[in-house]
Design an enzyme around this catalytic site. Sequence first.
Site, mmCIF file in Angstrom:
data_model
loop_
_atom_site.group_PDB
_atom_site.id
_atom_site.type_symbol
_atom_site.label_atom_id
_atom_site.label_comp_id
_atom_site.label_asym_id
_atom_site.label_seq_id
_atom_site.Cartn_x
_atom_site.Cartn_y
_atom_site.Cartn_z
ATOM 1 N N HIS A 109 0.665 -0.825 -0.134
ATOM 2 C CA HIS A 109 0.119 0.113 -0.147
ATOM 3 C C HIS A 109 0.574 1.240 -0.092
ATOM 4 O O HIS A 109 1.951 1.017 0.908
ATOM 5 C CB HIS A 109 -0.757 -0.106 1.144
ATOM 6 C CG HIS A 109 -2.405 1.125 1.343
ATOM 7 N ND1 HIS A 109 -3.225 1.293 0.165
ATOM 8 C CD2 HIS A 109 -2.029 2.228 1.904
ATOM 9 C CE1 HIS A 109 -4.096 2.139 1.006
ATOM 10 N NE2 HIS A 109 -3.210 2.952 1.470
ATOM 11 N N LEU A 144 -9.705 -3.626 5.857
ATOM 12 C CA LEU A 144 -9.179 -3.238 4.100
ATOM 13 C C LEU A 144 -7.180 -2.323 4.759
ATOM 14 O O LEU A 144 -7.879 -1.515 5.705
ATOM 15 C CB LEU A 144 -9.557 -1.921 3.502
ATOM 16 C CG LEU A 144 -8.977 -1.183 2.233
ATOM 17 C CD1 LEU A 144 -8.881 -2.681 1.264
ATOM 18 C CD2 LEU A 144 -10.268 -0.292 2.078
ATOM 19 N N ASP A 145 -6.161 -2.883 3.934
ATOM 20 C CA ASP A 145 -5.372 -1.865 4.110
ATOM 21 C C ASP A 145 -4.649 -2.153 5.883
ATOM 22 O O ASP A 145 -4.658 -1.222 6.038
ATOM 23 C CB ASP A 145 -5.267 -1.015 3.324
ATOM 24 C CG ASP A 145 -5.215 -0.302 2.422
ATOM 25 O OD1 ASP A 145 -4.666 -1.371 1.179
ATOM 26 O OD2 ASP A 145 -5.515 0.375 1.830
HETATM 27 C C1 GRF Z 1 1.822 0.786 -5.978
HETATM 28 O O1 GRF Z 1 1.412 2.167 -5.805
HETATM 29 C C2 GRF Z 1 0.771 -0.300 -5.046
HETATM 30 O O2 GRF Z 1 1.128 0.462 -3.980
HETATM 31 C C3 GRF Z 1 -0.642 0.953 -5.206
HETATM 32 O O3 GRF Z 1 -0.676 0.355 -6.815
HETATM 33 C C4 GRF Z 1 0.327 0.463 -7.137
HETATM 34 C C5 GRF Z 1 0.185 -0.618 -8.242
HETATM 35 O O4 GRF Z 1 1.014 -0.356 -9.090
HETATM 36 N N1 GRF Z 1 -1.442 -0.275 -4.534
HETATM 37 P P1 GRF Z 1 1.667 -1.281 -9.994
HETATM 38 O O5 GRF Z 1 0.841 -1.643 -10.702
HETATM 39 O O6 GRF Z 1 2.217 -2.203 -9.210
HETATM 40 O O7 GRF Z 1 2.544 -0.722 -11.041
#
Ligand code: GRF
Length: 209
Positions: A109, A144-145
């Site tokens: 996250h 969540l998270d």
């Molecule tokens: C990342 O910033 C992740 O933390 C968030 O969504 C984004 C996904 O990026 N949950 P990717 O698809 O891994 O490039």
Amino acid sequence: MKRIVILISGRGSNMEAIQRRCAQERWPAQVVAVIANQPQAAGLEFARAHGIATAVVDHQRFSTRESFDAALAEAIEAHSPDLVVLAGFMRILGDTFVRRYEGRMLNIHPSLLPAFPGLHTHRRALQAGCKASGATVHFVTPQLDHGPIVMQSVVPVLPDDSEESLAARVLATEHRIYPQAVQWFVRGELRIEAGVVRHIAGASQLLLT
Ligand code: GRF
């Protein structure tokens, strides 16, 4: 060899970072499948190009969360994973699904949890006037998270930052801490004690940039 299944919704850059380090550093593990809930998820291309099995479980084809979760679990189970990695997977998963993978499902996250769970983390960090932000890898729990924190990165928030510039600075650290956390998991180097994750040899679980 530990079997890793990665779930994505879009770009998949964290999935790429994990797959590359897994292969380059010869972890005792293999990314055996990449599963997306979006048929157009760009990351599926990378997976296919690297000979990784792919599947799509399109949430729009399901009328309830339970039926989507059940289909997703079926797609995952087809690959008998030891670890499920949520990497930019933008669907909320139900309690039954989450409990099934308790202790063997990780998420990343883009905030310093427990601050800013949910969407628009960078905008909210800027609006709050935060001087630092970062990313968190955690075990997934029904809330969540939330869930036991495996590793965090911290970056400065600069005075002229936009949502995009802050997101890019945080993302660069995501590509370092997520592979690290997954590597520890597949090597069996993590312990959860009273809800707190520790590395068995005391490796630093913090990346300061
Ligand atoms: C990342 O910033 C992740 O933390 C968030 O969504 C984004 C996904 O990026 N949950 P990717 O698809 O891994 O490039």
